[in-house]
Design a protein around this motif. Structure first.
Motif, short mmCIF file in Angstrom:
data_model
loop_
_atom_site.label_atom_id
_atom_site.label_comp_id
_atom_site.label_asym_id
_atom_site.label_seq_id
_atom_site.Cartn_x
_atom_site.Cartn_y
_atom_site.Cartn_z
N GLY A 125 18.35 -3.50 18.85
CA GLY A 125 17.66 -2.29 18.44
C GLY A 125 16.39 -2.57 17.67
O GLY A 125 15.37 -1.89 17.85
N LEU A 126 16.41 -3.60 16.83
CA LEU A 126 15.21 -3.96 16.08
C LEU A 126 14.12 -4.48 17.00
O LEU A 126 12.93 -4.21 16.80
CB LEU A 126 15.55 -5.03 15.03
N MET A 127 14.49 -5.23 18.04
CA MET A 127 13.51 -5.72 18.99
C MET A 127 12.86 -4.55 19.74
O MET A 127 11.66 -4.56 20.03
CB MET A 127 14.16 -6.68 19.97
N MET A 128 13.65 -3.53 20.05
CA MET A 128 13.09 -2.34 20.70
C MET A 128 12.13 -1.63 19.77
O MET A 128 11.09 -1.12 20.21
CB MET A 128 14.23 -1.41 21.12
N LEU A 129 12.46 -1.59 18.47
CA LEU A 129 11.56 -0.97 17.50
C LEU A 129 10.23 -1.73 17.44
O LEU A 129 9.16 -1.12 17.43
CB LEU A 129 12.21 -0.96 16.11
N VAL A 130 10.30 -3.05 17.40
CA VAL A 130 9.08 -3.86 17.38
C VAL A 130 8.22 -3.57 18.61
O VAL A 130 6.99 -3.40 18.52
CB VAL A 130 9.42 -5.36 17.30
N GLU A 131 8.87 -3.48 19.76
CA GLU A 131 8.14 -3.19 21.00
C GLU A 131 7.47 -1.83 20.94
O GLU A 131 6.31 -1.66 21.33
CB GLU A 131 9.09 -3.26 22.19
N SER A 174 0.81 -1.21 0.00
CA SER A 174 0.00 0.00 0.00
C SER A 174 0.85 1.27 0.00
O SER A 174 0.32 2.37 -0.09
CB SER A 174 -0.93 0.00 1.22
N GLY A 175 2.16 1.09 0.12
CA GLY A 175 3.05 2.25 0.11
C GLY A 175 3.45 2.74 1.48
O GLY A 175 4.23 3.68 1.61
N ARG A 176 2.97 2.12 2.54
CA ARG A 176 3.34 2.52 3.89
C ARG A 176 4.77 2.10 4.18
O ARG A 176 5.17 0.97 3.90
CB ARG A 176 2.38 1.90 4.90
N GLU A 177 5.55 3.03 4.76
CA GLU A 177 6.96 2.78 5.03
C GLU A 177 7.20 2.65 6.53
O GLU A 177 6.49 3.23 7.34
CB GLU A 177 7.82 3.92 4.50
N ILE A 178 8.24 1.89 6.88
CA ILE A 178 8.71 1.86 8.25
C ILE A 178 10.22 1.82 8.23
O ILE A 178 10.83 1.00 7.53
CB ILE A 178 8.14 0.67 9.05
N LEU A 179 10.83 2.74 8.95
CA LEU A 179 12.27 2.78 9.07
C LEU A 179 12.72 1.68 10.03
O LEU A 179 12.27 1.62 11.17
CB LEU A 179 12.72 4.14 9.61
N LEU A 180 13.61 0.81 9.56
CA LEU A 180 14.14 -0.25 10.41
C LEU A 180 15.35 0.23 11.20
O LEU A 180 15.42 0.05 12.41
CB LEU A 180 14.51 -1.47 9.57
N TYR A 181 16.28 0.85 10.52
CA TYR A 181 17.47 1.39 11.16
C TYR A 181 18.28 2.15 10.13
O TYR A 181 17.99 2.13 8.94
CB TYR A 181 18.33 0.28 11.79
N ARG A 182 19.31 2.84 10.60
CA ARG A 182 20.27 3.51 9.74
C ARG A 182 21.65 2.90 9.98
O ARG A 182 21.97 2.49 11.09
CB ARG A 182 20.31 5.01 10.01
N VAL A 183 22.43 2.85 8.93
CA VAL A 183 23.81 2.36 9.03
C VAL A 183 24.73 3.55 8.82
O VAL A 183 24.70 4.18 7.75
CB VAL A 183 24.11 1.27 7.98
N ALA A 184 25.53 3.89 9.83
CA ALA A 184 26.41 5.05 9.77
C ALA A 184 27.87 4.62 9.91
O ALA A 184 28.18 3.43 9.91
CB ALA A 184 26.02 6.05 10.86
N ARG A 185 28.75 5.58 10.03
CA ARG A 185 30.19 5.31 10.13
C ARG A 185 30.47 4.30 11.25
O ARG A 185 29.95 4.41 12.36
CB ARG A 185 30.96 6.59 10.40
#
Length: 228
Positions: free
Chosen positions: A140-146, A68-79
């Motif tokens: 971090g992903l588990m915290m996002l799910v919660e 449907s086009g709905r987005e969810i940010l999972l995480y960012r990868v940085a330096r």
């Protein structure tokens, strides 16, 4: 992709500076520098994972998009970070299930699948680094799910506005972008922002949210989190 055999980039990944001589030699021979322009789609759902990436500069946004086009940010990868999805795909030899987009110009080091597996098998230091990075990101992903499943959207939105407002006192994000950050629908975010505006906490203009009372937003996020 730019080939190179220098390992000065290891400074961005302190655990790897202790690599065994054989592993270091293999890494030196098999790594390639990558320069990824801002906006580049790094990987897409269903694509084959060919490289293990270690980010030296810039940020890659990893997100899922529904039909449907709905987005969810999972995480960012940085330096100094690696991508848990890439690691999982390489270890299980499966395709990507999300997409990665360069939010800025990105410099990274890529290790092809075959030497990646060789390093995992031969080097305890490399193996510990990969698993530690994987475990940290999984937490971090588990915290996002919660948060998405059980967190109150008003508290999460208040915290995001405080964190992003910074010294400027404002956030230059659309309601759709905020919804993607929070893993909810744009309409939900718009309703909550209107409520914040009614209470004098923010002021809304097109593409910009001015934070009028950062203290009240911070108190809402903190006290609500503790159930007060």
């Amino acid at each position: 992709m730019v080939a190179g055999d220098d390992t000065g980039w290891l400074a961005a990944f302190p655990p790897l500076t202790a690599l065994e001589p054989e592993a270091l030699a293999l890494l030196r021979a098999q790594t390639q520098r990558m320069l990824v322009p801002r906006g580049t789609v790094v990987f897409t759902p269903g694509a084959l994972c060919r490289h293990f990436m270690l980010v030296l500069d810039g940020t890659i946004r990893v997100q899922m998009v529904s039909e449907s086009g709905r987005e969810i940010l999972l995480y960012r990868v940085a330096r100094g970070e690696t991508c848990i999805l890439t690691t999982a795909c390489l270890m299980t030899r499966t395709d990507y299930s999300a997409e990665g987009i360069a939010e800025s110009d990105v410099e990274a080091v890529a290790v092809a699948a075959q030497p990646f597996h060789a390093l995992l098998a031969r080097s305890a230091v490399f193996r510990d680094f990969v698993f530690a990075s994987f475990g940290s990101r999984l937490t971090g992903l588990m915290m996002l799910v919660e948060e998405v499943a059980f967190g109150r959207i008003d508290l999460r939105l208040a915290r995001l506005l405080v964190d992003r407002g910074g010294a400027s006192g404002g956030v230059d994000l659309t309601h759709q972008a905020l919804a993607a950050e929070l893993g909810t629908a744009r309409e939900v975010v718009s309703r909550q922002l209107k409520e914040f505006e009614r209470r004098g906490l923010v002021a809304l203009t097109r593409g910009h949210i001015a934070v009028c009372d950062a203290g009240a937003l911070a108190n809402l996020a903190e006290n609500g989190r503790h159930g007060l």
